[in-house]
Structure formats: C-alpha cells, structure tokens
Scaffold this active site. Structure first.
Site, PDB file in Angstrom:
ATOM      1  N   ASP A  58    -122.201  36.483 -34.618  1.00  0.00           N
ATOM      2  CA  ASP A  58    -123.360  36.525 -35.249  1.00  0.00           C
ATOM      3  C   ASP A  58    -123.521  35.087 -36.307  1.00  0.00           C
ATOM      4  O   ASP A  58    -122.513  34.313 -36.649  1.00  0.00           O
ATOM      5  CB  ASP A  58    -123.555  37.652 -36.218  1.00  0.00           C
ATOM      6  N   ASP A  82    -126.797  34.463 -39.069  1.00  0.00           N
ATOM      7  CA  ASP A  82    -127.108  34.567 -40.582  1.00  0.00           C
ATOM      8  C   ASP A  82    -126.338  35.605 -40.992  1.00  0.00           C
ATOM      9  O   ASP A  82    -126.096  36.639 -40.657  1.00  0.00           O
ATOM     10  CB  ASP A  82    -128.476  35.170 -40.188  1.00  0.00           C
TER      11      ASP A  82
END
Length: 268
Positions: free
Chosen positions: A19, A21
């Site tokens: 991932d 952010d």
C-alpha cells in the site's frame, strides 16, 4: 538474509505488494525506512508491486512522485484505483461516455483507456473517486445521470485519507452522499475488493501463497488480503486481536516488516 534459507518452499515469499498512502509515505513525505526497505527487498530478489486506492493519482504522476521521494518503482509495478477502474470499464463495456466525480488523475486514466468524458445527459457511467473540489452542482449532475440509468462505479469506499495533518474525508464520503441521494449502490473497484490485488499478482507472475501485502489500514489492506487468501503485515498500527485472530501480522515499522518477510515469519 538469503530469501530462500528458511520456511517451506510452498510458503516462500517471492513478492510484496505495498500500500502507499500511510504505508510508504504520508502526503509528500516518505515514511521512515521506506527507501531502505524497498531497496532491501529488491536486493533479496523479491518482486514488488505498489497499490493505492487514492484515485487522484494516475500511474504516471504516482510514478513521478515515488521516484521523486527516492522510492524506486517502475510504471508497470504501480496500480491505482483510477487506472484499474478505467481498465475494468473498458474490458466490461468498451469505450464509453463517463461523467467523472474526481480529480485529474482519474480523468487522465479514463481518457487513456479510451473513454469519453461527457456531461450528465450523455453519461453511460458515473465514476466516483476522491474529489477535493466537489461542488453541489457536480454532486447534483452525478445523481441525475444515475437516475437516468448510468452505471454507478466507485473507485473505492475509503472513509478517510491519511495526511501529515491527520485524516481527511476520503472517496467513501463522496460515494456515500451519492448513494444516499440516489438509493443506488455502486460497483466498487478498489480495496478491500480484490481486483487490484488480482491484477498485481498477474503482473508479478506469482500465486497468492507467494505474496505478502504490506499496508496500514485493516479495513482496506488487511481485508483485501484476507479475501484473496494472501498473507498480510500491517505497519504503524497497534496490534488488534480481532485481526490477529484472522492471521494478520503487525509490525512497529517498515524495517521490522521486512525482517518478518525475509525470515518467513509472516504466517502467524
């Protein structure tokens, strides 16, 4: 540590799906150890992919952002919800007229896939992502298009987006507003749905048992991994027994996550 020294061959980790952010960076600031960990995993021979639900990014501008922060990534390692949504529409419906509720990254990917950006009257689909310049007029036009029969597609339902100044409303807030007005539920493309992860696995050329997802959000990253049957390590989070019982591992930081992965200690 050599990537093949411990653990059974059937459980050997050959790839990591990150991932972005909140995991590798926050706003424009890389997380501590991000560059080191990405480089270390590459040196260990692991294949990498980078996923984000943040639809404001196109693949092109996210590639520029990552490399500008010193996080080495190639274009074909990056999947954004805007890109995957545009491609899903193309594969399912061909090139169509789309009314976007989102920012330039979403529009760029829709156009790059061959779709036409149109007004409410011509819209065959309304595609909703994070829109930090959302107006009442745009909201109204999106609802009208859906009432007329346009497809309602959400890039994701993220409740919030992590920033340097704390969480801010995410795409899910915009989706919820349209859903409340129209009474229609969208087709959701991004995490925790598994489509982005499935595409990442295909690009990596790996099976689900060979990959670990590294993220920071249990609602999206961990839930996506669990639905797909992929192992998951959450970083920057206090361990939660409810997720640990489902097989999710926790790590205090990215370096510890890398150690868990390379030492094959991600199976609980």
């Amino acid at each position: 540590m050599n990537a093949g020294t411990t653990g059974s061959d059937s459980m050997r980790v050959r790839g990591v799906v990150f991932d972005l952010d909140g995991t590798l960076f926050v706003s424009s600031r890389p997380r501590e150890g991000a560059q080191e960990v990405v480089e270390g995993l590459r040196e260990a021979g692991l294949r990498l992919a980078f996923l984000t639900n943040n639809s404001t990014y196109s693949v092109r501008n996210l590639h520029r952002k990552l490399n500008g922060m010193g996080i080495e990534a190639s274009m074909d390692e990056i999947l954004t919800s805007s890109y995957v949504t545009a491609r899903w529409l193309l594969e399912r419906y061909g090139e169509i007229g789309v009314f976007p509720v989102g920012e330039s990254g979403l529009v760029e990917e829709l156009v790059r896939a061959g779709h036409r950006v149109v007004g409410e009257e011509e819209a065959e689909a309304v595609v909703v992502g994070l829109d930090r310049e959302l107006t009442y007029s745009k909201l109204m036009r999106a609802c009208r298009a859906i009432w007329r029969g346009a497809l309602f597609v959400a890039t994701n339902r993220d409740r919030y987006l992590p920033t340097e100044h704390g969480p801010v409303p995410g795409a899910g807030a915009v989706v919820a507003a349209i859903e409340a007005v129209t009474g229609k539920s969208p087709t959701v493309i991004g995490k925790p749905e598994t489509l982005m992860l499935e595409r990442a696995l295909k690009r990596l050329g790996l099976g689900k048992e060979e990959v670990v997802v590294v993220g920071d959000n249990p609602e999206t990253d961990a839930e996506m991994a669990l639905r797909a049957g992929v192992r998951c390590v959450l970083v920057w989070r206090t361990p939660d027994p409810r997720w640990e019982e489902r097989g999710v591992r926790y790590s205090t930081d990215l370096r510890e996550a890398m150690r868990l992965i390379l030492e094959r200690d991600v199976d609980g």
